[in-house]
Scaffold this active site. Sequence first.
Site, PDB file in Angstrom:
ATOM      1  N   ARG A  41       0.864  -1.264   0.096  1.00 15.04           N
ATOM      2  CA  ARG A  41       0.043   0.093  -0.090  1.00 15.04           C
ATOM      3  C   ARG A  41       0.913   1.302   0.034  1.00 15.04           C
ATOM      4  O   ARG A  41       2.160   1.105   0.078  1.00 15.04           O
ATOM      5  CB  ARG A  41      -1.095   0.224   1.081  1.00 15.04           C
ATOM      6  CG  ARG A  41      -0.497  -0.712   2.544  1.00 15.04           C
ATOM      7  CD  ARG A  41       0.655  -0.192   3.116  1.00 15.04           C
ATOM      8  NE  ARG A  41       0.378   1.386   3.386  1.00 15.04           N
ATOM      9  CZ  ARG A  41       1.580   2.122   3.537  1.00 15.04           C
ATOM     10  NH1 ARG A  41       2.691   1.517   3.475  1.00 15.04           N
ATOM     11  NH2 ARG A  41       1.354   3.130   3.677  1.00 15.04           N
ATOM     12  N   GLY A  42       0.294   2.295  -0.330  1.00 10.24           N
ATOM     13  CA  GLY A  42       1.046   3.721  -0.279  1.00 10.24           C
ATOM     14  C   GLY A  42       1.098   3.767  -1.821  1.00 10.24           C
ATOM     15  O   GLY A  42       1.324   3.025  -2.541  1.00 10.24           O
ATOM     16  N   ALA A  43       0.561   5.145  -2.154  1.00 10.17           N
ATOM     17  CA  ALA A  43       0.257   5.519  -3.460  1.00 10.17           C
ATOM     18  C   ALA A  43       1.703   5.367  -4.415  1.00 10.17           C
ATOM     19  O   ALA A  43       1.642   4.490  -5.292  1.00 10.17           O
ATOM     20  CB  ALA A  43      -0.171   7.041  -3.466  1.00 10.17           C
ATOM     21  N   ARG A  84      -7.393  -0.469  -6.810  1.00 12.78           N
ATOM     22  CA  ARG A  84      -7.959   0.513  -5.883  1.00 12.78           C
ATOM     23  C   ARG A  84      -8.219   2.068  -6.394  1.00 12.78           C
ATOM     24  O   ARG A  84      -7.506   2.201  -7.309  1.00 12.78           O
ATOM     25  CB  ARG A  84      -6.830   0.660  -4.787  1.00 12.78           C
ATOM     26  CG  ARG A  84      -6.582  -0.497  -3.750  1.00 12.78           C
ATOM     27  CD  ARG A  84      -5.724  -0.520  -2.658  1.00 12.78           C
ATOM     28  NE  ARG A  84      -6.355   0.275  -1.540  1.00 12.78           N
ATOM     29  CZ  ARG A  84      -5.606   0.991  -0.480  1.00 12.78           C
ATOM     30  NH1 ARG A  84      -4.733   0.854  -0.463  1.00 12.78           N
ATOM     31  NH2 ARG A  84      -6.415   1.456   0.473  1.00 12.78           N
ATOM     32  N   GLN A 187      -1.456   1.481  10.156  1.00 19.17           N
ATOM     33  CA  GLN A 187       0.199   1.514   9.600  1.00 19.17           C
ATOM     34  C   GLN A 187       0.825   2.373  10.303  1.00 19.17           C
ATOM     35  O   GLN A 187       2.271   2.223  10.337  1.00 19.17           O
ATOM     36  CB  GLN A 187      -0.280   2.393   8.200  1.00 19.17           C
ATOM     37  CG  GLN A 187      -1.117   1.482   7.332  1.00 19.17           C
ATOM     38  CD  GLN A 187      -2.187   1.749   7.146  1.00 19.17           C
ATOM     39  OE1 GLN A 187      -2.995   2.095   8.101  1.00 19.17           O
ATOM     40  NE2 GLN A 187      -3.161   1.418   6.035  1.00 19.17           N
ATOM     41  N   ASP A 228      -2.147  10.494  -1.429  1.00 19.48           N
ATOM     42  CA  ASP A 228      -2.661   9.389  -2.432  1.00 19.48           C
ATOM     43  C   ASP A 228      -2.914  10.019  -3.872  1.00 19.48           C
ATOM     44  O   ASP A 228      -2.914   9.307  -4.733  1.00 19.48           O
ATOM     45  CB  ASP A 228      -3.760   8.452  -1.944  1.00 19.48           C
ATOM     46  CG  ASP A 228      -3.157   7.869  -0.502  1.00 19.48           C
ATOM     47  OD1 ASP A 228      -3.090   8.247   0.518  1.00 19.48           O
ATOM     48  OD2 ASP A 228      -2.773   6.474  -1.099  1.00 19.48           O
ATOM     49  N   ASN A 238      -5.727  11.918   1.181  1.00 18.76           N
ATOM     50  CA  ASN A 238      -4.691  11.131   1.762  1.00 18.76           C
ATOM     51  C   ASN A 238      -5.555  10.265   2.852  1.00 18.76           C
ATOM     52  O   ASN A 238      -6.801  10.382   2.900  1.00 18.76           O
ATOM     53  CB  ASN A 238      -3.641  11.912   2.557  1.00 18.76           C
ATOM     54  CG  ASN A 238      -2.749  11.120   2.855  1.00 18.76           C
ATOM     55  OD1 ASN A 238      -1.960  10.228   2.303  1.00 18.76           O
ATOM     56  ND2 ASN A 238      -1.997  11.402   4.242  1.00 18.76           N
ATOM     57  N   LYS A 239      -4.861   9.364   3.447  1.00 16.35           N
ATOM     58  CA  LYS A 239      -5.385   8.420   4.722  1.00 16.35           C
ATOM     59  C   LYS A 239      -6.293   9.087   5.493  1.00 16.35           C
ATOM     60  O   LYS A 239      -6.089  10.221   6.078  1.00 16.35           O
ATOM     61  CB  LYS A 239      -4.275   7.845   5.289  1.00 16.35           C
ATOM     62  CG  LYS A 239      -4.537   7.173   6.480  1.00 16.35           C
ATOM     63  CD  LYS A 239      -5.447   6.026   6.234  1.00 16.35           C
ATOM     64  CE  LYS A 239      -4.749   4.987   4.980  1.00 16.35           C
ATOM     65  NZ  LYS A 239      -5.483   4.140   4.503  1.00 16.35           N
TER      66      LYS A 239
END
Lengths: 341, 341
Positions: A41-43, A84, A187, A228, A238-239
């Site tokens: 995960r992570g853009a 995603r 995370q 993201d 973002n998250k």
Amino acid sequence: MAWAEEALVLLDQRLLPDRVEHMRLTDVAQVAQAISDMVVRGAPAIGITAAYGAALAARKRYAESTVAWREPLEHDLQLLAAARPTAVNLSWAVERVRGLLSAIDSDPYPVLLDEARRIHEQDIAANQRIGALGADLIKGPCNVLTHCNAGALATGGYGTALGVIRSAHEQGLVKSVFAGETRPWLQGARLTAWELIQDGIPVRLLADGATSHAMAEGQVQWVVVGADRIAGNGDVINKIGTYGLAISARHHGVGFMVAAPTSTVDMALSQGADCPIEIRDEAEILSFGERRVAADGAQAWNPVFDVTPAALVDAIVTERGVVLAPDAAKMAALMAADFPA
Amino acid sequence: MAWAEEALVLLDQRLLPDRVEHMRLTDVAQVAQAISDMVVRGAPAIGITAAYGAALAARKRYAESTVAWREPLEHDLQLLAAARPTAVNLSWAVERVRGLLSAIDSDPYPVLLDEARRIHEQDIAANQRIGALGADLIKGPCNVLTHCNAGALATGGYGTALGVIRSAHEQGLVKSVFAGETRPWLQGARLTAWELIQDGIPVRLLADGATSHAMAEGQVQWVVVGADRIAGNGDVINKIGTYGLAISARHHGVGFMVAAPTSTVDMALSQGADCPIEIRDEAEILSFGERRVAADGAQAWNPVFDVTPAALVDAIVTERGVVLAPDAAKMAALMAADFPA
């Protein structure tokens, strides 16, 4: 992630910090599933992963047919792009790969593998540049707060927000880091703490709800997060939880910095409100690991990203440069500037 | 909690919603430990529990010596008052009991047991009044958001914030409730959802970090929370995360209501910043149940309450009346008013 022995090797981030296990992927469907299931995960990281996935797809489709590989490969690219919905790096990487295809008249695999490796290397270089530029904004020594994981694990290496923090810590500008644990996937607790401890950077976890209290006590001078997707007007997706941090940072006069490569900027998205926000399974809130924690019959709402309006952002730090108090004109100027690829 | 067969019976809230188990306490040391270990939590509930604990202490000390019971009983009262530092209801209940002792010249047990029962009954009546007054502020039908658990479990019964929500829901003013899960103890997921489901009130859990996003989407019209202590100037000390909700509510023009009995008001505390904030074991953040979730070597900071300045509070709702836009003068007027005990 790494490319080794003709396969994509992913560290399974779901198992960290308990176990360091790698997954060897040789098929594009496996890669799309790994992105969807958050093995990675992570853009920036899922963009790079998708690029390697495209190379795997090209190898298979060309082996199946040296003449009719384009249509099935296009189907594979669409599968990757849809794994995603929120991070734009996924479709950015797929677009970059797609752009090469028309010029290819033989085996697409070596071309796409080269491109994936280039995307990967450029991301690491971008992170290092972002780290240096972001650290320049920090008047230290101070404490910073970060959210989720925007570190080496979320990128090709080094990290965006954690790249800034690493660079600033090396220069003595960051004393210690507060990391929000980042429910529901934790995370912060699992990944960010794991990365920072390995680098010897002092890190204290806190409940996501405790971040405003830390700011009120004067314990935080900068909030530094990744992204993201960044809209053309500077809105930051973002998250989940990032937006609340930005509101609170502004309330307390704490700086709010977003660190992201320009592959995260989506100039086709005029504002953050138009970005698709992924809603994941409510089980991620109702349960903790295997264990149900919520009362039977409870429902949950689990959006995993939010939108921070540009007006709450003090600085967007990219490898092309820093945008202070971002708006549409400044973002357009950043993206239009000549930049060595 | 309940008094039955000469003992205090507590529902062990740590086991909810998995198991409904009761603990039968006959000794004051057990009661202090139960408060400290969070078998029972919630400011009004721990005040009532302490009052019953004082009765148990009186029974034992008088049985040990019909002449020299005062000094050991005073020691027991101090033990109870120190079981947790932040909620003022604990010392409020102990003070109320202590005030009776000088007039007692025989067995203190029946007097103190009567007083504990009175405190318990008055709390339930206060909650019902708070529920009615708080519901009057809500223009429905709307959605409300609550944090932690300020329900029947946190009080003598009915609840403060959940009392308002229950009353407003009965009147058709509240359609549904968002409940922040409330890390690290997940009182929202475990307790608030459990209570609301039993009452048939629709409830959706969300990560604490998702609350600002819900407000940005216009999904929340009121935030309704309880309090562990209210300062003389109207500052509110409540579960960690409350302060961030208040900042975000103000940012979005969402109402912010604090529902609490006047036993929670501490006029001796001139401002919230002077309140002792309990810092609990970092293990509550680093682990989930028995399972370690944070990376080895990570530290955590675990303040379990925060301070919401009066300026961010739209209404404090007590059994004596409602204080809009609270300040020191309005709080003093509220507490000075004649009120039938």
